[in-house]
Design an enzyme around this catalytic site. Structure first.
Site, PDB file in Angstrom:
ATOM      1  N   LEU A   3       0.832  -1.206   0.000  1.00  0.00           N
ATOM      2  CA  LEU A   3       0.000   0.000   0.000  1.00  0.00           C
ATOM      3  C   LEU A   3       0.863   1.251   0.000  1.00  0.00           C
ATOM      4  O   LEU A   3       0.618   2.186  -0.779  1.00  0.00           O
ATOM      5  CB  LEU A   3      -0.923  -0.006   1.220  1.00  0.00           C
ATOM      6  CG  LEU A   3      -1.677   1.307   1.513  1.00  0.00           C
ATOM      7  CD1 LEU A   3      -2.548   1.704   0.327  1.00  0.00           C
ATOM      8  CD2 LEU A   3      -2.515   1.167   2.782  1.00  0.00           C
ATOM      9  N   TYR A  51       2.845   1.496  -3.496  1.00  0.00           N
ATOM     10  CA  TYR A  51       1.911   1.670  -4.607  1.00  0.00           C
ATOM     11  C   TYR A  51       1.285   3.062  -4.575  1.00  0.00           C
ATOM     12  O   TYR A  51       1.198   3.744  -5.607  1.00  0.00           O
ATOM     13  CB  TYR A  51       0.822   0.596  -4.515  1.00  0.00           C
ATOM     14  CG  TYR A  51      -0.331   0.772  -5.472  1.00  0.00           C
ATOM     15  CD1 TYR A  51      -0.188   0.450  -6.822  1.00  0.00           C
ATOM     16  CD2 TYR A  51      -1.564   1.245  -5.025  1.00  0.00           C
ATOM     17  CE1 TYR A  51      -1.262   0.603  -7.710  1.00  0.00           C
ATOM     18  CE2 TYR A  51      -2.630   1.400  -5.894  1.00  0.00           C
ATOM     19  CZ  TYR A  51      -2.473   1.085  -7.239  1.00  0.00           C
ATOM     20  OH  TYR A  51      -3.538   1.236  -8.103  1.00  0.00           O
ATOM     21  N   HIS A  52       0.869   3.487  -3.393  1.00  0.00           N
ATOM     22  CA  HIS A  52       0.216   4.786  -3.279  1.00  0.00           C
ATOM     23  C   HIS A  52       1.176   5.917  -3.624  1.00  0.00           C
ATOM     24  O   HIS A  52       0.836   6.825  -4.392  1.00  0.00           O
ATOM     25  CB  HIS A  52      -0.330   4.957  -1.862  1.00  0.00           C
ATOM     26  CG  HIS A  52      -1.078   6.232  -1.653  1.00  0.00           C
ATOM     27  ND1 HIS A  52      -0.536   7.316  -1.011  1.00  0.00           N
ATOM     28  CD2 HIS A  52      -2.336   6.600  -2.020  1.00  0.00           C
ATOM     29  CE1 HIS A  52      -1.419   8.293  -0.981  1.00  0.00           C
ATOM     30  NE2 HIS A  52      -2.520   7.895  -1.585  1.00  0.00           N
ATOM     31  N   HIS A  53       2.393   5.869  -3.072  1.00  0.00           N
ATOM     32  CA  HIS A  53       3.364   6.933  -3.335  1.00  0.00           C
ATOM     33  C   HIS A  53       3.727   6.997  -4.819  1.00  0.00           C
ATOM     34  O   HIS A  53       3.838   8.089  -5.396  1.00  0.00           O
ATOM     35  CB  HIS A  53       4.633   6.726  -2.508  1.00  0.00           C
ATOM     36  CG  HIS A  53       4.560   7.347  -1.151  1.00  0.00           C
ATOM     37  ND1 HIS A  53       4.508   8.707  -0.957  1.00  0.00           N
ATOM     38  CD2 HIS A  53       4.541   6.805   0.099  1.00  0.00           C
ATOM     39  CE1 HIS A  53       4.458   8.985   0.334  1.00  0.00           C
ATOM     40  NE2 HIS A  53       4.475   7.839   0.997  1.00  0.00           N
ATOM     41  N   VAL A  89       0.499   8.069  -7.140  1.00  0.00           N
ATOM     42  CA  VAL A  89      -0.075   9.396  -6.937  1.00  0.00           C
ATOM     43  C   VAL A  89       0.773  10.480  -7.596  1.00  0.00           C
ATOM     44  O   VAL A  89       0.252  11.528  -8.001  1.00  0.00           O
ATOM     45  CB  VAL A  89      -0.268   9.670  -5.430  1.00  0.00           C
ATOM     46  CG1 VAL A  89       1.038  10.064  -4.758  1.00  0.00           C
ATOM     47  CG2 VAL A  89      -1.336  10.722  -5.197  1.00  0.00           C
TER      48      VAL A  89
END
Length: 270
Positions: A145, A148-150, A153
């Site tokens: 998480l 993947y998020h960093h 985005v």
């Protein structure tokens, strides 16, 4: 059913005394920032792969003081960003209505100060990779998480900005607010103060709510597009936004379940 009028009222057409050229920033974002962001994301993924076994070996690095400064700085930046962006988001949503909030990019064309802080918001996503650096220095494992998020985005916010996609005001305003609370929480925790566990739960719930609202805003834009209303969102904006926000929604929900629900279940069965 006719399209609603999203034209600005006379007093909202510009921000007097604030010199920011949204079209020039858009061109720079497309020509310079996007290629740079792609390279940064690739290097970031290579760092993540290289560091997979790092958390299991070596000594932790003492990062208390710089980490407090880091979290505190991001908390202040996010709070100021929320103060600058959220009022325009509130004004458009509740004065002009949901349709204008998801189909008009007035946040870039009318309020130049708001546009400037959205520009800074996009730029801030690369410095936020410092979160990963501190985790590695403390020898803490990187979750899917987190990485993947960093990584996503960075590219997502740049893509939305280059197209001046209408729902960008939703994404930015909500993220600024959530990050102001999240980084404030991290700052207090890092300084050694005991914080009630329910506050962490609330922040995670707000993150999930952010994903729900982002999905709803994109779905609203999609609805108006298929009804052939004028809408400053193209098909790629909608597909990418839905795909990412739904994935974030699922991943943050799993994180909440694993961090809080399962923990409670274990405690009650012991």
């Amino acid at each position: 059913m006719e399209a609603m009028d999203c034209r600005p009222e006379p007093e909202t057409e510009k921000s007097p005394g604030f010199d920011f050229d949204p079209q020039a920033s858009r061109k720079w974002m497309r020509d310079a920032w996007m290629p740079f962001a792609v390279v940064v994301v690739l290097l970031y993924l290579l760092l993540v792969i290289w560091s997979r076994g790092l958390a299991k070996g070596g000594r932790k690095v003492e990062v208390l003081v710089p980490l407090v400064a880091w979290n505190g700085g991001l908390a202040i930046f996010s709070a100021v960003g929320a103060w600058k962006v959220f009022p325009w988001f509130y004004f458009v949503l509740f004065s002009r209505g949901f349709y204008c909030s998801v189909c008009s990019n007035s946040y870039m064309t009318e309020s130049r100060e708001t546009g400037y802080w959205i520009f800074l918001f996009v730029l801030s996503k690369i410095p936020e990779l410092g979160d990963t650096v501190f985790l590695l220095l403390k020898r803490q494992p990187l979750t899917f998480l987190h990485c993947y998020h960093h990584a996503t985005v960075i590219l997502f916010t740049a893509h939305i900005y280059v197209d001046f996609a209408a729902t960008g005001i939703w994404f930015c305003a909500l993220n600024y607010v959530v990050h102001a609370l999240m980084y404030s929480y991290y700052t207090v925790r890092t300084m050694g103060f005991r914080v009630p566990r329910w506050i962490a739960k609330v922040i995670t719930c707000l993150q999930i709510l952010q994903m729900v609202l982002g999905t709803a805003a994109t779905a609203g834009a999609f609805y108006y597009k298929i009804r052939r209303f004028p809408c400053q969102m193209n098909g790629v904006n909608i597909v990418v936004s839905l795909a990412l926000y739904l994935s974030y929604w699922v991943l943050f929900s799993i994180f909440f379940r694993n961090s809080y629900v399962k923990t409670i279940s274990k405690c009650t069965t012991q």
